[in-house]
Scaffold this active site. Structure first.
Site, PDB file in Angstrom:
ATOM      1  CD  GLN A   4      49.696  37.939  37.996  1.00 30.64           C
ATOM      2  OE1 GLN A   4      49.129  38.866  38.461  1.00 30.64           O
ATOM      3  NE2 GLN A   4      49.668  37.340  37.057  1.00 30.64           N
ATOM      4  CB  CYS A  10      46.070  39.278  37.101  1.00 32.67           C
ATOM      5  SG  CYS A  10      45.173  38.841  35.458  1.00 32.67           S
ATOM      6  CG  HIS A 137      47.338  42.476  33.927  1.00 29.53           C
ATOM      7  ND1 HIS A 137      47.764  41.108  34.649  1.00 29.53           N
ATOM      8  CD2 HIS A 137      47.744  43.315  34.698  1.00 29.53           C
ATOM      9  CE1 HIS A 137      48.433  41.478  35.833  1.00 29.53           C
ATOM     10  NE2 HIS A 137      48.146  42.849  35.768  1.00 29.53           N
ATOM     11  CG  ASN A 153      50.004  45.129  37.865  1.00 27.97           C
ATOM     12  OD1 ASN A 153      49.495  44.210  37.879  1.00 27.97           O
ATOM     13  ND2 ASN A 153      51.093  45.368  36.828  1.00 27.97           N
TER      14      ASN A 153
END
Length: 184
Positions: A4, A10, A137, A153
């Site tokens: 990102q 996110c 997050h 992630n």
């Protein structure tokens, strides 16, 4: 593994990870557009690179559909909605809350979850458990065992274990505290 960059989206990457895994489960390989969620789902309360929520991104896809990353490429900044909708659609957005329900849901699908990632920049490998529960997050829960949750992630392959992290099982980093979402 996607990255990102400096864009605080996110939530869009987590949303798209759940959608792409849903497609894979059906035998389709798709690369969907995070940028479309960043630029077009503000009517659902998302704020582009300034934050948003997974279930709001998935709700946009339920109502409008989503296109491919090739048709609406990632720029790493909030822009204008160039394509509102797409051919990839979902029927519903489902939710769970709590560790037991999260584990049951994750046995069958990838789940978009929130966590406290305050200390994650130092993570390189192993089972992580040094965090609080201030949710800041979004990631994708891709698996688990008796010892840890495995998360994907959106910080690229150079972070963690090729973009993945193992979190100690339980409410580590607050992963069981918020409403988690996935498409149906």
């Amino acid at each position: 593994m996607k990255n990102q960059g400096k864009c605080g989206a996110c939530w869009a990457f987590s949303s798209v990870a759940t959608l792409e895994s849903m497609a894979l489960f059906k035998g389709e390989h798709v690369n969907l557009s995070e940028q479309q969620l960043i630029d077009c789902s503000n009517k659902y309360g998302n704020q582009g690179c300034n934050g948003g929520l997974i279930y709001q991104g998935l709700s946009y896809v339920k109502d409008y559909g989503i296109t491919t990353a090739a048709a609406f490429p990632y720029t790493g900044k909030t822009g204008f909605c160039q394509i509102d909708g797409g051919s990839f659609k979902i029927e519903n957005v489902l939710y769970v809350k709590g560790c037991a329900d999260l584990q049951n849901a994750a046995a069958e699908r990838v789940i978009g979850i929130s966590a406290d990632a305050t200390n994650w920049n130092k993570y390189s490998s192993g089972i992580f458990n040094t965090c609080g529960t201030r949710l800041n997050h979004d990631i994708a829960l891709v698996g688990y065992n008796n010892i840890y949750w495995k998360i994907k992630n959106s910080w690229g392959v150079s972070w963690g274990e090729n973009g993945y992290m193992r979190l100690a099982k339980g409410n580590t980093c607050g992963v069981c505290a918020d409403k988690s979402a996935w498409p149906q």
